[in-house]
Design an enzyme around this catalytic site. Structure first.
Site, PDB file in Angstrom:
ATOM      1  N   ASP A  10       3.293 -15.350  14.566  1.00 63.71           N
ATOM      2  CA  ASP A  10       2.662 -16.577  15.053  1.00 63.71           C
ATOM      3  C   ASP A  10       3.097 -17.703  14.126  1.00 63.71           C
ATOM      4  O   ASP A  10       2.829 -17.650  12.923  1.00 63.71           O
ATOM      5  CB  ASP A  10       1.134 -16.374  15.016  1.00 63.71           C
ATOM      6  CG  ASP A  10       0.361 -17.557  15.575  1.00 63.71           C
ATOM      7  OD1 ASP A  10       0.913 -18.674  15.646  1.00 63.71           O
ATOM      8  OD2 ASP A  10      -0.819 -17.362  15.917  1.00 63.71           O
ATOM      9  N   ASP A 105       4.734 -20.223  20.518  1.00 60.64           N
ATOM     10  CA  ASP A 105       4.849 -19.947  19.072  1.00 60.64           C
ATOM     11  C   ASP A 105       4.352 -18.558  18.671  1.00 60.64           C
ATOM     12  O   ASP A 105       4.108 -18.315  17.504  1.00 60.64           O
ATOM     13  CB  ASP A 105       4.135 -21.042  18.266  1.00 60.64           C
ATOM     14  CG  ASP A 105       2.630 -20.880  18.274  1.00 60.64           C
ATOM     15  OD1 ASP A 105       2.081 -20.415  19.280  1.00 60.64           O
ATOM     16  OD2 ASP A 105       2.009 -21.227  17.266  1.00 60.64           O
ATOM     17  N   GLU A 106       4.230 -17.658  19.629  1.00 63.09           N
ATOM     18  CA  GLU A 106       3.754 -16.305  19.312  1.00 63.09           C
ATOM     19  C   GLU A 106       4.561 -15.254  20.071  1.00 63.09           C
ATOM     20  O   GLU A 106       4.891 -15.456  21.235  1.00 63.09           O
ATOM     21  CB  GLU A 106       2.314 -16.100  19.788  1.00 63.09           C
ATOM     22  CG  GLU A 106       1.259 -16.892  19.088  1.00 63.09           C
ATOM     23  CD  GLU A 106      -0.027 -16.862  19.906  1.00 63.09           C
ATOM     24  OE1 GLU A 106      -0.653 -17.912  20.049  1.00 63.09           O
ATOM     25  OE2 GLU A 106      -0.361 -15.777  20.431  1.00 63.09           O
TER      26      GLU A 106
HETATM   27 MG    MG Z   1       0.496 -20.628  15.892  1.00 63.31          MG
END
Ligand code: MG
Length: 154
Positions: A10, A105-106
């Site tokens: 993340d 973003d993960e």
């Molecule tokens: Mg994040």
């Protein structure tokens, strides 16, 4: 005995960090990414420094400015974040196949072979962080976690 089986990553404060990556003058400063430059909108991302002042995703900008008068608001640039997403995920894919893209973003990848061992998985995680820093952007950081199977005693 089975070892670890998934690695999750993340990116930290993603949109705000990308703004700090492309503009070094924003580094170390409280930054909020917004969809429009108005005090009535809310933050869609906050830099680490802004989070320390109590500003998070969803904080109204007029409230955020009370908490932190020096807050810098930046209008979000979605194309830029997608561009960095592609570069970061391509870099991670060189080290670990990303099985699941969970969001911009993960993501997560299955750990197989030697990477099921804790020391090897930790080394892999360190290499992922280093590869992002060296090959994408030196200001970009991510958090990484690993999971193993649930053991039952019989
Ligand atoms: Mg994040």
């Amino acid at each position: 005995m089975q070892g670890l089986n998934w690695l999750y990553f993340d990116l930290n404060s993603y949109f705000a960090t990308i703004e700090q990556q492309v503009d070094p003058l924003l580094r170390g400063k409280p930054v909020a990414v917004v969809s429009l430059l108005s005090d009535s909108t809310c933050a869609i991302a906050a830099s680490y420094e802004a989070k320390l002042k109590g500003i998070n995703t969803g904080t109204k900008i007029y409230e955020a400015k009370k908490l932190c008068p020096e807050l810098i608001c930046i209008k979000g640039r979605h194309k830029l974040y997608v561009e960095y997403h592609k570069r970061i995920f391509a870099e991670i894919n060189k080290l670990l196949f990303v099985d699941a893209v969970c969001s911009i973003d993960e993501g997560a990848g299955r750990l197989t072979g030697k990477y099921q061992q804790e020391e090897e998985a930790i080394r892999l995680a360190q290499n992922i962080k280093l590869a992002i820093k060296q090959n994408v952007g030196d200001y970009i950081t991510c958090s990484i976690g690993m999971t193993g199977p649930i053991f039952t005693t019989m």
